[in-house]
Motif scaffolding. Structure first.
Motif, PDB file in Angstrom:
ATOM      1  N   ALA A  19      64.111   8.348  27.036  1.00 41.96           N
ATOM      2  CA  ALA A  19      63.916   8.661  25.619  1.00 41.96           C
ATOM      3  C   ALA A  19      64.765   7.737  24.756  1.00 41.96           C
ATOM      4  O   ALA A  19      64.306   7.238  23.716  1.00 41.96           O
ATOM      5  CB  ALA A  19      64.273  10.123  25.354  1.00 41.96           C
ATOM      6  N   ALA A  20      66.013   7.489  25.175  1.00 48.69           N
ATOM      7  CA  ALA A  20      66.906   6.620  24.409  1.00 48.69           C
ATOM      8  C   ALA A  20      66.393   5.179  24.395  1.00 48.69           C
ATOM      9  O   ALA A  20      66.425   4.507  23.349  1.00 48.69           O
ATOM     10  CB  ALA A  20      68.318   6.675  24.995  1.00 48.69           C
ATOM     11  N   ILE A  21      65.908   4.697  25.530  1.00 46.92           N
ATOM     12  CA  ILE A  21      65.386   3.328  25.589  1.00 46.92           C
ATOM     13  C   ILE A  21      64.185   3.174  24.662  1.00 46.92           C
ATOM     14  O   ILE A  21      64.030   2.156  23.973  1.00 46.92           O
ATOM     15  CB  ILE A  21      65.015   2.952  27.035  1.00 46.92           C
ATOM     16  CG1 ILE A  21      66.284   2.766  27.865  1.00 46.92           C
ATOM     17  CG2 ILE A  21      64.180   1.683  27.082  1.00 46.92           C
ATOM     18  CD1 ILE A  21      66.032   2.530  29.341  1.00 46.92           C
ATOM     19  N   THR A  22      63.325   4.189  24.621  1.00 50.68           N
ATOM     20  CA  THR A  22      62.166   4.143  23.727  1.00 50.68           C
ATOM     21  C   THR A  22      62.605   3.978  22.280  1.00 50.68           C
ATOM     22  O   THR A  22      62.043   3.174  21.527  1.00 50.68           O
ATOM     23  CB  THR A  22      61.317   5.413  23.882  1.00 50.68           C
ATOM     24  OG1 THR A  22      60.878   5.527  25.245  1.00 50.68           O
ATOM     25  CG2 THR A  22      60.095   5.380  22.970  1.00 50.68           C
ATOM     26  N   LEU A  23      63.645   4.721  21.885  1.00 51.63           N
ATOM     27  CA  LEU A  23      64.146   4.619  20.519  1.00 51.63           C
ATOM     28  C   LEU A  23      64.772   3.257  20.259  1.00 51.63           C
ATOM     29  O   LEU A  23      64.580   2.657  19.196  1.00 51.63           O
ATOM     30  CB  LEU A  23      65.167   5.727  20.253  1.00 51.63           C
ATOM     31  CG  LEU A  23      64.631   7.158  20.228  1.00 51.63           C
ATOM     32  CD1 LEU A  23      65.769   8.142  19.995  1.00 51.63           C
ATOM     33  CD2 LEU A  23      63.563   7.329  19.150  1.00 51.63           C
ATOM     34  N   VAL A  24      65.539   2.754  21.224  1.00 49.62           N
ATOM     35  CA  VAL A  24      66.169   1.444  21.061  1.00 49.62           C
ATOM     36  C   VAL A  24      65.124   0.347  20.859  1.00 49.62           C
ATOM     37  O   VAL A  24      65.297  -0.568  20.045  1.00 49.62           O
ATOM     38  CB  VAL A  24      67.055   1.125  22.283  1.00 49.62           C
ATOM     39  CG1 VAL A  24      67.476  -0.340  22.286  1.00 49.62           C
ATOM     40  CG2 VAL A  24      68.289   2.026  22.297  1.00 49.62           C
ATOM     41  N   ASN A  73      58.764   8.717  20.552  1.00 48.48           N
ATOM     42  CA  ASN A  73      58.913   9.783  21.539  1.00 48.48           C
ATOM     43  C   ASN A  73      58.082  10.996  21.138  1.00 48.48           C
ATOM     44  O   ASN A  73      58.108  11.420  19.977  1.00 48.48           O
ATOM     45  CB  ASN A  73      60.373  10.208  21.667  1.00 48.48           C
ATOM     46  CG  ASN A  73      61.189   9.246  22.508  1.00 48.48           C
ATOM     47  OD1 ASN A  73      60.730   8.784  23.545  1.00 48.48           O
ATOM     48  ND2 ASN A  73      62.399   8.936  22.063  1.00 48.48           N
ATOM     49  N   VAL A  74      57.358  11.543  22.082  1.00 49.61           N
ATOM     50  CA  VAL A  74      56.609  12.784  21.889  1.00 49.61           C
ATOM     51  C   VAL A  74      57.301  13.847  22.741  1.00 49.61           C
ATOM     52  O   VAL A  74      57.350  13.732  23.968  1.00 49.61           O
ATOM     53  CB  VAL A  74      55.136  12.628  22.318  1.00 49.61           C
ATOM     54  CG1 VAL A  74      54.396  13.947  22.162  1.00 49.61           C
ATOM     55  CG2 VAL A  74      54.462  11.531  21.502  1.00 49.61           C
ATOM     56  N   HIS A  91      56.154   7.424  24.224  1.00 48.87           N
ATOM     57  CA  HIS A  91      56.726   8.002  25.443  1.00 48.87           C
ATOM     58  C   HIS A  91      56.692   9.522  25.385  1.00 48.87           C
ATOM     59  O   HIS A  91      57.177  10.138  24.433  1.00 48.87           O
ATOM     60  CB  HIS A  91      58.176   7.531  25.599  1.00 48.87           C
ATOM     61  CG  HIS A  91      58.833   8.034  26.848  1.00 48.87           C
ATOM     62  ND1 HIS A  91      58.560   7.534  28.100  1.00 48.87           N
ATOM     63  CD2 HIS A  91      59.758   9.018  27.032  1.00 48.87           C
ATOM     64  CE1 HIS A  91      59.290   8.163  28.998  1.00 48.87           C
ATOM     65  NE2 HIS A  91      60.021   9.067  28.379  1.00 48.87           N
ATOM     66  N   LEU A  92      56.127  10.143  26.413  1.00 50.67           N
ATOM     67  CA  LEU A  92      56.097  11.602  26.514  1.00 50.67           C
ATOM     68  C   LEU A  92      57.364  12.094  27.194  1.00 50.67           C
ATOM     69  O   LEU A  92      57.646  11.737  28.346  1.00 50.67           O
ATOM     70  CB  LEU A  92      54.871  12.058  27.310  1.00 50.67           C
ATOM     71  CG  LEU A  92      54.762  13.571  27.545  1.00 50.67           C
ATOM     72  CD1 LEU A  92      54.539  14.299  26.225  1.00 50.67           C
ATOM     73  CD2 LEU A  92      53.651  13.900  28.542  1.00 50.67           C
ATOM     74  N   PHE A 114      60.041  -1.642  34.250  1.00 50.42           N
ATOM     75  CA  PHE A 114      58.923  -0.778  33.891  1.00 50.42           C
ATOM     76  C   PHE A 114      58.020  -1.392  32.818  1.00 50.42           C
ATOM     77  O   PHE A 114      57.033  -0.779  32.417  1.00 50.42           O
ATOM     78  CB  PHE A 114      59.434   0.588  33.422  1.00 50.42           C
ATOM     79  CG  PHE A 114      60.188   1.344  34.478  1.00 50.42           C
ATOM     80  CD1 PHE A 114      59.526   1.860  35.582  1.00 50.42           C
ATOM     81  CD2 PHE A 114      61.552   1.521  34.391  1.00 50.42           C
ATOM     82  CE1 PHE A 114      60.204   2.556  36.571  1.00 50.42           C
ATOM     83  CE2 PHE A 114      62.255   2.209  35.376  1.00 50.42           C
ATOM     84  CZ  PHE A 114      61.577   2.727  36.472  1.00 50.42           C
ATOM     85  N   GLY A 115      58.371  -2.580  32.347  1.00 53.07           N
ATOM     86  CA  GLY A 115      57.561  -3.222  31.326  1.00 53.07           C
ATOM     87  C   GLY A 115      57.503  -2.432  30.029  1.00 53.07           C
ATOM     88  O   GLY A 115      56.465  -2.378  29.357  1.00 53.07           O
ATOM     89  N   LEU A 116      58.624  -1.831  29.650  1.00 58.41           N
ATOM     90  CA  LEU A 116      58.663  -1.008  28.436  1.00 58.41           C
ATOM     91  C   LEU A 116      58.602  -1.898  27.201  1.00 58.41           C
ATOM     92  O   LEU A 116      59.149  -3.005  27.188  1.00 58.41           O
ATOM     93  CB  LEU A 116      59.927  -0.154  28.428  1.00 58.41           C
ATOM     94  CG  LEU A 116      60.085   0.769  29.651  1.00 58.41           C
ATOM     95  CD1 LEU A 116      61.396   1.527  29.586  1.00 58.41           C
ATOM     96  CD2 LEU A 116      58.898   1.733  29.760  1.00 58.41           C
ATOM     97  N   ARG A 117      57.931  -1.391  26.133  1.00 56.40           N
ATOM     98  CA  ARG A 117      57.652  -2.226  24.964  1.00 56.40           C
ATOM     99  C   ARG A 117      57.950  -1.475  23.674  1.00 56.40           C
ATOM    100  O   ARG A 117      58.111  -0.244  23.662  1.00 56.40           O
ATOM    101  CB  ARG A 117      56.181  -2.648  24.968  1.00 56.40           C
ATOM    102  CG  ARG A 117      55.731  -3.284  26.266  1.00 56.40           C
ATOM    103  CD  ARG A 117      54.336  -3.866  26.169  1.00 56.40           C
ATOM    104  NE  ARG A 117      53.340  -2.985  25.579  1.00 56.40           N
ATOM    105  CZ  ARG A 117      52.085  -2.880  26.030  1.00 56.40           C
ATOM    106  NH1 ARG A 117      51.694  -3.591  27.080  1.00 56.40           N
ATOM    107  NH2 ARG A 117      51.230  -2.087  25.430  1.00 56.40           N
TER     108      ARG A 117
END
Length: 446
Positions: A153-158, A163-164, A138-139, A130-133
């Motif tokens: 949500a966890a990947i965004t924090l890592v 997170n919104v 993240h909503l 997904f090309g997460l950065r």
């Protein structure tokens, strides 16, 4: 916070749906053998009403209220009495064991248990696909007791992103948050995206959503027309995957593939193998539907304390949740049916036997079958076919109220009919015959 802490200490965190009724909460606490509960004020009363019936439960912690019931502790007090230094990280702590409850085929939800949590290779593949950065915003539009919203949500924090959180989904509010915070990624079930694109044109035109780079969709079949409208609003940002709580993400279709492969949910992701098997466990030719079997590093260890059901879902290193589909000549997967009687409404799994059990308990009901019927907004809705007991005078409203008092509202039948139920020679209700009139002429029968 609680989820991260349980993983760090190698405890098993079990997220709970805040809409469950007391009987459902009691079942989940007992079945999971939970020893502690952490919850907000909306669940305290319901949990407290069944606490005495959960003999293993020895700690109840709440937050967001000043006077919890007798025997409860406030989260703030628990934190204040903790050691100033964190305990040493247990081996594999950040990827500790996990369990989410998923609909099953025996009348009650099942705990999908991973003894070692998420495989690091799986997390890395999600980030890459997904090309997460690190600078993502993240909503979180779906409930965090579902596996997909929780993992993204966890990947965004890592990664160090932001997170919104939407406590409750509202389509215009989602657009407002995307525009206001510059959200770059989101996970949504098709129902949520449908509610967004159905907003009036003047509402859609108020919000700048150009920051969105990665809009991820899964949890239920998605009509192609909805995909087209979503891409019209958000541009070439739409990813769709096929997966489950038991197997993680199995296939992925990327934005540039959507128009070329309408109706598909993509090709296998890294480390995943798919087999399409017929009733004799033989490989189906390309284009021929069969039961979907998955081999993946994300597979669960077991259905918790259900060895027979775990074994029935395994074939060597492969696992199935009973979905039926086919692979085309290019290796793209298409979902066409579901072998089991699970209903997916708005991306939420509803097990028909659980609803049938609630209706059966009504003294005026002789027999009942619950099926999923097409719903333009939710994908499927719960439909109950009730066979009244002799002399009983039942109404749809009575059945709906009866279920609503015993199960979460989303499991309540949206429609009810009364008639004799068809059965085969073995005495089993012919559900396919019941479903056929509703799904006739539709390409996807799920």
């Amino acid at each position: 916070m609680v989820s991260a802490a349980t993983r760090k200490m190698r405890a098993v965190g079990v997220p709970m749906n805040y809409r469950l009724k007391p009987a459902e909460i009691r079942y989940q606490l007992r079945d999971s053998e939970s020893v502690a509960v952490f919850c907000g004020p909306e669940l305290v009363e319901a949990v407290d009403s069944v606490r005495a019936e959960c003999p293993l439960l020895r700690l109840c912690v709440s937050w967001g209220q000043s006077s919890p019931p007798h025997g409860w502790r406030l989260l703030e007090e628990v934190i204040a009495t903790g050691a100033p230094e964190p305990p040493p990280l247990a081996e594999g702590g950040l990827l500790g064991p996990s369990m989410t409850y998923t609909a099953g085929t025996t009348g009650n939800p099942k705990g999908a248990y991973r003894a070692s949590g998420s495989d690091p290779s799986v997390v890395l593949s999600y980030i890459a696909e997904f090309g997460l950065r690190a600078d993502d915003v993240h909503l979180i539009a779906g409930p965090l007791y579902h596996s997909a919203p929780a993992i993204f949500a966890a990947i965004t924090l890592v990664l160090g992103g932001t997170n919104v959180v939407m406590p409750r989904f509202d389509p215009e509010r989602a657009l407002e948050l995307i525009a206001g915070h510059g959200c770059t990624s989101a996970f949504m079930a098709p129902t949520l995206l449908q509610r967004i694109v159905d907003l009036p044109a003047e509402v859609l035109g108020r919000y700048d959503v150009s920051s969105m780079r990665c809009l991820i969709m899964a949890a239920a079949p998605c009509p192609y027309e909805l995909k087209r409208r979503v891409m019209q609003l958000f541009g070439q940002t739409l990813y769709e995957f096929y997966g489950s709580s038991e197997s993680g993400m199995n296939t992925l279709i990327r934005p540039h593939e959507q128009l070329a492969k309408p109706g598909s949910c993509g090709r296998v992701t890294e480390g995943v193998e798919i087999e399409i098997l017929d009733e004799q466990a033989q490989q189906c030719p390309r284009g021929v539907p069969g039961e979907i079997w998955i081999k993946s590093p994300a597979l669960i260890t077991e259905y918790y304390r259900r060895p027979q059901e775990t074994e029935a879902s395994r074939r060597g290193e492969f696992f199935t949740v009973g979905d039926v589909g086919y692979l085309d000549d290019d290796g793209y997967l298409y979902i066409v049916d579901r072998k089991r009687d699970m209903i997916i409404s708005g991306g939420v799994n509803i097990y028909s036997a659980e609803v049938e059990s609630a209706i059966h308990s009504h003294p005026g009901v002789s027999d009942v079958a619950v099926i999923g019927v097409p719903d333009d907004q939710w994908g499927e809705s719960v439909h109950a076919i009730v066979q009244p007991a002799p002399g009983a005078d039942l109404t749809s409203e009575q059945i709906q109220r009866w279920v609503g008092e015993r199960l979460a509202d989303y499991k309540r039948p949206r429609s009810v009919e009364f008639r004799q139920l068809p059965r085969d020679l073995a005495g089993k209700i012919r559900k396919r015959e019941l479903r056929e009139p509703y799904w006739q002429g539709r390409e996807a029968r799920v």
